[in-house]
Scaffold this motif. Structure first.
Motif, mmCIF file in Angstrom:
data_model
loop_
_atom_site.group_PDB
_atom_site.id
_atom_site.type_symbol
_atom_site.label_atom_id
_atom_site.label_comp_id
_atom_site.label_asym_id
_atom_site.label_seq_id
_atom_site.Cartn_x
_atom_site.Cartn_y
_atom_site.Cartn_z
ATOM 1 N N VAL A 94 28.985 50.550 50.832
ATOM 2 C CA VAL A 94 27.671 50.815 51.409
ATOM 3 C C VAL A 94 27.820 51.331 52.842
ATOM 4 O O VAL A 94 27.148 52.288 53.233
ATOM 5 N N ARG A 95 28.696 50.734 53.613
ATOM 6 C CA ARG A 95 28.905 51.204 54.995
ATOM 7 C C ARG A 95 29.439 52.633 55.019
ATOM 8 O O ARG A 95 29.065 53.430 55.882
ATOM 9 N N ASN A 96 30.309 52.963 54.089
ATOM 10 C CA ASN A 96 30.811 54.338 53.996
ATOM 11 C C ASN A 96 29.675 55.312 53.686
ATOM 12 O O ASN A 96 29.622 56.409 54.250
ATOM 13 N N LYS A 97 28.777 54.913 52.804
ATOM 14 C CA LYS A 97 27.626 55.763 52.466
ATOM 15 C C LYS A 97 26.715 55.928 53.684
ATOM 16 O O LYS A 97 26.227 57.031 53.957
ATOM 17 N N ILE A 98 26.485 54.849 54.430
ATOM 18 C CA ILE A 98 25.668 54.923 55.648
ATOM 19 C C ILE A 98 26.311 55.881 56.649
ATOM 20 O O ILE A 98 25.627 56.744 57.230
ATOM 21 N N ASP A 99 27.613 55.769 56.848
ATOM 22 C CA ASP A 99 28.330 56.662 57.771
ATOM 23 C C ASP A 99 28.205 58.121 57.330
ATOM 24 O O ASP A 99 28.025 59.022 58.155
ATOM 25 N N GLU A 100 28.290 58.336 56.027
ATOM 26 C CA GLU A 100 28.168 59.684 55.475
ATOM 27 C C GLU A 100 26.768 60.249 55.752
ATOM 28 O O GLU A 100 26.615 61.411 56.157
ATOM 29 N N LEU A 101 25.749 59.427 55.557
ATOM 30 C CA LEU A 101 24.373 59.872 55.807
ATOM 31 C C LEU A 101 24.133 60.149 57.294
ATOM 32 O O LEU A 101 23.497 61.148 57.649
ATOM 33 N N LYS A 102 24.652 59.280 58.155
ATOM 34 C CA LYS A 102 24.506 59.495 59.597
ATOM 35 C C LYS A 102 25.207 60.784 60.022
ATOM 36 O O LYS A 102 24.697 61.536 60.858
ATOM 37 N N ALA A 103 26.364 61.035 59.446
ATOM 38 C CA ALA A 103 27.096 62.259 59.769
ATOM 39 C C ALA A 103 26.313 63.498 59.339
ATOM 40 O O ALA A 103 26.349 64.523 60.022
ATOM 41 N N ASN A 146 15.386 56.874 56.152
ATOM 42 C CA ASN A 146 14.843 55.809 55.294
ATOM 43 C C ASN A 146 15.931 55.229 54.382
ATOM 44 O O ASN A 146 15.996 54.018 54.164
ATOM 45 N N GLU A 147 16.780 56.103 53.867
ATOM 46 C CA GLU A 147 17.874 55.642 53.004
ATOM 47 C C GLU A 147 18.880 54.821 53.809
ATOM 48 O O GLU A 147 19.376 53.798 53.338
ATOM 49 N N ILE A 148 19.170 55.240 55.036
ATOM 50 C CA ILE A 148 20.065 54.467 55.901
ATOM 51 C C ILE A 148 19.471 53.077 56.134
ATOM 52 O O ILE A 148 20.177 52.067 56.009
ATOM 53 N N ASN A 149 18.193 53.018 56.437
ATOM 54 C CA ASN A 149 17.531 51.724 56.669
ATOM 55 C C ASN A 149 17.562 50.852 55.420
ATOM 56 O O ASN A 149 17.793 49.644 55.492
ATOM 57 N N ARG A 150 17.340 51.470 54.251
ATOM 58 C CA ARG A 150 17.363 50.723 52.984
ATOM 59 C C ARG A 150 18.757 50.141 52.735
ATOM 60 O O ARG A 150 18.894 48.976 52.362
ATOM 61 N N LEU A 151 19.795 50.940 52.978
ATOM 62 C CA LEU A 151 21.169 50.474 52.755
ATOM 63 C C LEU A 151 21.553 49.387 53.757
ATOM 64 O O LEU A 151 22.233 48.424 53.397
ATOM 65 N N GLU A 152 21.122 49.528 55.002
ATOM 66 C CA GLU A 152 21.407 48.480 55.997
ATOM 67 C C GLU A 152 20.722 47.173 55.611
ATOM 68 O O GLU A 152 21.303 46.098 55.750
ATOM 69 N N ALA A 153 19.495 47.257 55.085
ATOM 70 C CA ALA A 153 18.790 46.053 54.620
ATOM 71 C C ALA A 153 19.487 45.460 53.399
ATOM 72 O O ALA A 153 19.552 44.229 53.239
ATOM 73 N N LEU A 154 20.040 46.308 52.557
ATOM 74 C CA LEU A 154 20.775 45.860 51.368
ATOM 75 C C LEU A 154 22.008 45.061 51.782
ATOM 76 O O LEU A 154 22.299 44.018 51.191
ATOM 77 N N VAL A 156 22.360 43.341 54.604
ATOM 78 C CA VAL A 156 21.896 42.071 55.160
ATOM 79 C C VAL A 156 21.499 41.107 54.044
ATOM 80 O O VAL A 156 21.806 39.920 54.096
ATOM 81 N N SER A 157 20.838 41.622 53.015
ATOM 82 C CA SER A 157 20.369 40.742 51.927
ATOM 83 C C SER A 157 21.487 40.275 51.011
ATOM 84 O O SER A 157 21.309 39.336 50.234
ATOM 85 N N ASN A 158 22.667 40.922 51.079
ATOM 86 C CA ASN A 158 23.780 40.547 50.197
ATOM 87 C C ASN A 158 24.922 39.865 50.927
ATOM 88 O O ASN A 158 25.973 39.616 50.338
ATOM 89 N N ILE A 159 24.741 39.566 52.185
ATOM 90 C CA ILE A 159 25.813 38.878 52.936
ATOM 91 C C ILE A 159 25.582 37.392 52.896
ATOM 92 O O ILE A 159 24.572 36.849 52.866
#
Length: 159
Positions: A94-103, A146-154, A156-159
């Motif tokens: 998930v963090r890799n996907k977030i980094d990819e989206l931010k890039a 919005n997708e970055i925010n959704r993944l970041e919330a995901l 938090v909810s799975n830790i």
């Protein structure tokens, strides 16, 4: 294919794939001879040392939902060594996907990158027409945020 192994006191599996092989030896007359060591012979020797047959990994149990991975853990089932298959949320994916989206938001090569925003801003400052559809650009960038925010919330909810 036949695999034999044992689980040590730390829970680690040590195993060996058994295949028929040829062994050279000297007979009573000193002549070099060859004999075939069968899988069954090897299995009998290893069984005598406490090794057990290892069940093959079931590839059908490796499929899992997006952002999950399968943790495979060996266990001693008495007659043989089997595997437990546990699906776990994979934060790294998930963090890799977030980094990819931010890039993609900052990349000059991206169709939604900062370069296009800068070009539109420059055009607006000097009163020229926009080189890109700013509404569409904004909408696509907001979808990525919005997708970055959704993944970041995901995460938090799975830790």
């Amino acid at each position: 294919m036949v695999e034999y192994g044992y689980i040590d006191e730390s829970g680690y599996l040590t195993s060996k794939i058994l295949e028929e092989y040829t062994e050279k030896f000297r007979d009573d007359d000193g002549e070099i001879q060859e004999r075939i060591i069968s899988v069954e012979e090897q299995a009998n020797i290893l069984s005598g040392l406490g090794w057990k047959q290892v069940e093959l990994v079931d590839d059908t149990k490796l499929n899992c939902p997006l952002y999950y991975s399968v943790h495979i853990a060996p266990y001693d089932a008495g007659d043989k060594i089997r595997y437990k298959y546990e699906q776990r949320f994979n934060v790294k994916i998930v963090r890799n996907k977030i980094d990819e989206l931010k890039a993609s938001l900052t990349s000059n090569d991206s169709c939604i990158g900062d370069y296009r925003i800068t070009k539109c801003y420059e055009a607006s400052l000097i009163g020229e027409s926009m080189p890109y559809d700013i509404s569409e650009l904004h909408q696509k960038r907001q979808e990525v945020r919005n997708e970055i925010n959704r993944l970041e919330a995901l995460i938090v909810s799975n830790i």
